[in-house]
Design a protein around this motif. Structure first.
Motif, PDB file in Angstrom:
ATOM      1  N   THR A  81      -5.548  -7.573 -15.389  1.00  0.00           N
ATOM      2  CA  THR A  81      -5.748  -7.760 -13.937  1.00  0.00           C
ATOM      3  C   THR A  81      -5.011  -6.688 -13.126  1.00  0.00           C
ATOM      4  O   THR A  81      -4.858  -6.821 -11.908  1.00  0.00           O
ATOM      5  N   GLY A  82      -4.553  -5.628 -13.784  1.00  0.00           N
ATOM      6  CA  GLY A  82      -3.961  -4.498 -13.062  1.00  0.00           C
ATOM      7  C   GLY A  82      -2.461  -4.627 -12.875  1.00  0.00           C
ATOM      8  O   GLY A  82      -1.802  -5.451 -13.518  1.00  0.00           O
ATOM      9  N   GLY A  83      -1.931  -3.768 -11.991  1.00  0.00           N
ATOM     10  CA  GLY A  83      -0.499  -3.779 -11.724  1.00  0.00           C
ATOM     11  C   GLY A  83       0.267  -2.779 -12.572  1.00  0.00           C
ATOM     12  O   GLY A  83       1.485  -2.893 -12.722  1.00  0.00           O
ATOM     13  N   GLU A  84      -0.428  -1.765 -13.109  1.00  0.00           N
ATOM     14  CA  GLU A  84       0.276  -0.740 -13.881  1.00  0.00           C
ATOM     15  C   GLU A  84       1.107   0.149 -12.936  1.00  0.00           C
ATOM     16  O   GLU A  84       0.838   0.207 -11.736  1.00  0.00           O
ATOM     17  N   THR A  85       2.082   0.824 -13.511  1.00  0.00           N
ATOM     18  CA  THR A  85       2.880   1.785 -12.745  1.00  0.00           C
ATOM     19  C   THR A  85       2.599   3.181 -13.308  1.00  0.00           C
ATOM     20  O   THR A  85       2.642   3.364 -14.528  1.00  0.00           O
ATOM     21  N   GLU A  86       2.304   4.127 -12.428  1.00  0.00           N
ATOM     22  CA  GLU A  86       2.028   5.494 -12.881  1.00  0.00           C
ATOM     23  C   GLU A  86       3.201   6.413 -12.544  1.00  0.00           C
ATOM     24  O   GLU A  86       3.873   6.229 -11.528  1.00  0.00           O
ATOM     25  N   PHE A  87       3.388   7.410 -13.400  1.00  0.00           N
ATOM     26  CA  PHE A  87       4.453   8.393 -13.217  1.00  0.00           C
ATOM     27  C   PHE A  87       3.853   9.798 -13.317  1.00  0.00           C
ATOM     28  O   PHE A  87       2.905  10.016 -14.078  1.00  0.00           O
TER      29      PHE A  87
ATOM     30  N   ALA B 154       2.649   2.512  -7.567  1.00  0.00           N
ATOM     31  CA  ALA B 154       2.072   1.263  -8.065  1.00  0.00           C
ATOM     32  C   ALA B 154       0.559   1.422  -8.042  1.00  0.00           C
ATOM     33  O   ALA B 154       0.024   2.186  -7.237  1.00  0.00           O
ATOM     34  N   THR B 155      -0.136   0.730  -8.932  1.00  0.00           N
ATOM     35  CA  THR B 155      -1.600   0.775  -8.878  1.00  0.00           C
ATOM     36  C   THR B 155      -2.117  -0.621  -8.523  1.00  0.00           C
ATOM     37  O   THR B 155      -1.569  -1.624  -8.968  1.00  0.00           O
ATOM     38  N   PRO B 156      -3.162  -0.661  -7.718  1.00  0.00           N
ATOM     39  CA  PRO B 156      -3.699  -1.967  -7.315  1.00  0.00           C
ATOM     40  C   PRO B 156      -4.464  -2.618  -8.462  1.00  0.00           C
ATOM     41  O   PRO B 156      -4.620  -2.026  -9.525  1.00  0.00           O
ATOM     42  N   GLY B 157      -4.924  -3.809  -8.238  1.00  0.00           N
ATOM     43  CA  GLY B 157      -5.672  -4.475  -9.309  1.00  0.00           C
ATOM     44  C   GLY B 157      -6.185  -5.824  -8.877  1.00  0.00           C
ATOM     45  O   GLY B 157      -5.875  -6.319  -7.787  1.00  0.00           O
ATOM     46  N   GLY B 158      -6.946  -6.433  -9.761  1.00  0.00           N
ATOM     47  CA  GLY B 158      -7.590  -7.710  -9.473  1.00  0.00           C
ATOM     48  C   GLY B 158      -6.613  -8.862  -9.302  1.00  0.00           C
ATOM     49  O   GLY B 158      -6.982  -9.927  -8.810  1.00  0.00           O
TER      50      GLY B 158
ATOM     51  N   ARG C  13       0.836  -1.219   0.000  1.00  0.00           N
ATOM     52  CA  ARG C  13       0.000   0.000   0.000  1.00  0.00           C
ATOM     53  C   ARG C  13       0.863   1.258   0.000  1.00  0.00           C
ATOM     54  O   ARG C  13       0.540   2.258  -0.625  1.00  0.00           O
ATOM     55  N   GLY C  14       1.976   1.205   0.741  1.00  0.00           N
ATOM     56  CA  GLY C  14       2.889   2.356   0.775  1.00  0.00           C
ATOM     57  C   GLY C  14       3.418   2.682  -0.601  1.00  0.00           C
ATOM     58  O   GLY C  14       3.558   3.848  -0.976  1.00  0.00           O
ATOM     59  N   ASN C  15       3.683   1.642  -1.387  1.00  0.00           N
ATOM     60  CA  ASN C  15       4.194   1.852  -2.745  1.00  0.00           C
ATOM     61  C   ASN C  15       3.119   2.355  -3.688  1.00  0.00           C
ATOM     62  O   ASN C  15       3.417   2.806  -4.793  1.00  0.00           O
ATOM     63  N   SER C  16       1.863   2.247  -3.268  1.00  0.00           N
ATOM     64  CA  SER C  16       0.801   2.750  -4.136  1.00  0.00           C
ATOM     65  C   SER C  16       0.483   4.217  -3.853  1.00  0.00           C
ATOM     66  O   SER C  16      -0.425   4.785  -4.451  1.00  0.00           O
ATOM     67  N   LEU C  17       1.245   4.821  -2.942  1.00  0.00           N
ATOM     68  CA  LEU C  17       1.137   6.272  -2.723  1.00  0.00           C
ATOM     69  C   LEU C  17       2.217   6.951  -3.553  1.00  0.00           C
ATOM     70  O   LEU C  17       3.310   6.410  -3.726  1.00  0.00           O
ATOM     71  N   TRP C  18       1.938   8.148  -4.047  1.00  0.00           N
ATOM     72  CA  TRP C  18       2.929   8.843  -4.880  1.00  0.00           C
ATOM     73  C   TRP C  18       4.226   9.051  -4.100  1.00  0.00           C
ATOM     74  O   TRP C  18       4.205   9.539  -2.971  1.00  0.00           O
ATOM     75  N   HIS C  19       5.329   8.708  -4.741  1.00  0.00           N
ATOM     76  CA  HIS C  19       6.612   8.881  -4.054  1.00  0.00           C
ATOM     77  C   HIS C  19       7.776   8.925  -5.046  1.00  0.00           C
ATOM     78  O   HIS C  19       7.618   8.608  -6.230  1.00  0.00           O
ATOM     79  N   ALA C  20       8.923   9.311  -4.523  1.00  0.00           N
ATOM     80  CA  ALA C  20      10.196   9.132  -5.225  1.00  0.00           C
ATOM     81  C   ALA C  20      10.951   8.125  -4.368  1.00  0.00           C
ATOM     82  O   ALA C  20      10.981   8.260  -3.139  1.00  0.00           O
TER      83      ALA C  20
END
Ligand SMILES: [Fe+2]
Length: 328
Positions: A156-162, A287-291, A125-132
């Motif tokens: 099923t998800g798991g994309e990475t956002e920038f 990180a983004t969550p997913g199924g 969950r920590g990695n799914s918050l915006w960070h450097a």
């Protein structure tokens, strides 16, 4: 990343690209579809890749083809000193290289992490918050390189956002730029984990002020391009010289500004063997969550390279950096 959409970034003109470079967003991010980094690179080729990284902030290499962890570490070394994990959690797999960080959803038995595994779920969950990566360290992280070993099924998800924090800074009103130009944010690893899982027993009675803190400029200059960026990560707890709540409010406001959809690109992982490199001193990520969670294996491994720019240590004691904790 999503399909190529827009004009090439202006400063790429005049460079003799050995491979096609596909921009993936109007302002940042690209992919190099034909680049295979399992083969030895000439100095010129590597300099070209590094130049693209500085310019675009994020470079996806779908056919990177690195055969193993060792080649992943060796490629990362071309960018500088690679961080090593000093401590391997007993809740993680035992991977052979201290330079490889386990970003998978797998536990110490190589099984999929389940909701009851509170430590691992909190980290995810920590990695799914915006960070450097590594902003909680006295010495910042420069490049991260994430490599897909085993992706979950498509859809099923798991994309990475920038998020493009250089453009976000540039677009701020002049008045706001003046207000924040000399501010210093105080970063804490614990803070990210506490906001990721606020009710957890893991954090009862713990205060960020009793644990390591790192001080970094809120608006450092991205040295290779000379462009200021907003270093507002989810590790940033407060602002020096401002009342705690006032600092938190400002951090929230800037984070919301920097992560508006117009500054964000979503990287869709395509195939095992793909690698993405990004410059933590230019962009944020999450990180983004997913199924796939709790259901399918997602084995991702990452290296981090320490920052060597003039902003690397922020306002921290360089001696402290020798004892800095793991990146996350
Ligand atoms: Fe990260």
């Amino acid at each position: 990343m999503s399909t190529a959409t827009t004009t090439a970034i202006e400063s790429s003109k005049g460079i003799d690209f050995p491979y096609e470079v596909v921009p993936v967003h109007p302002k940042f991010g690209c992919r190099i579809p034909d680049l295979d980094i399992s083969k030895p690179l000439s100095e010129q080729e590597f300099n070209w890749i590094r130049g693209l990284l500085h310019q675009y902030g994020v470079v996806a290499i779908p056919n990177a083809n690195l055969p193993d962890d060792e080649s992943h570490v060796n490629f990362s070394r071309l960018f500088g000193e690679v961080e090593k994990s000093r401590f391997r959690s007993p809740h993680m797999r035992s991977l052979p290289f201290a330079e490889i960080f386990d970003i998978s959803n797998l536990d110490e038995n190589d099984e999929i992490v389940m909701p009851g595994n509170e430590k691992r779920i909190t980290a995810i969950r920590g990695n799914s918050l915006w960070h450097a990566d590594g902003s909680f360290n006295p010495r910042r992280t420069y490049v991260s390189m994430l490599r897909a070993i085993e992706l979950p099924p498509k859809g099923t998800g798991g994309e990475t956002e920038f998020a493009d924090t250089r453009q976000a800074y540039e677009d701020l009103p002049e008045e706001k730029k003046l207000q924040i130009k000399d501010l210093v944010a105080v970063h804490s690893f614990l803070h990210n984990r506490q906001i990721a899982n606020p009710d957890s027993e893991l954090f009862k009675g713990r205060s960020v002020f009793d644990e390591p803190l790192a001080r970094h400029k809120l608006v450092p200059i991205h040295e290779p391009t000379g462009r200021p960026m907003l270093y507002v990560t989810s590790y940033a707890h407060h602002i020096e010289g401002l009342a705690i709540e006032e600092g938190k409010k400002l951090l929230k406001e800037l984070m919301e500004h920097a992560t508006q959809p117009k500054y964000v690109l979503r990287h869709q992982w395509q195939n095992n063997g793909e690698a993405v490199i990004w410059d933590n001193t230019a962009v944020l990520h999450r990180a983004t969550p997913g199924g796939y969670e709790g259901k399918y294996r997602r084995d991702m491994r990452r290296t981090c390279v320490m920052d060597s720019s003039t902003e690397a240590y922020g306002l921290n004691n360089q001696e402290e950096a020798k004892n800095q904790r793991n990146s996350s």
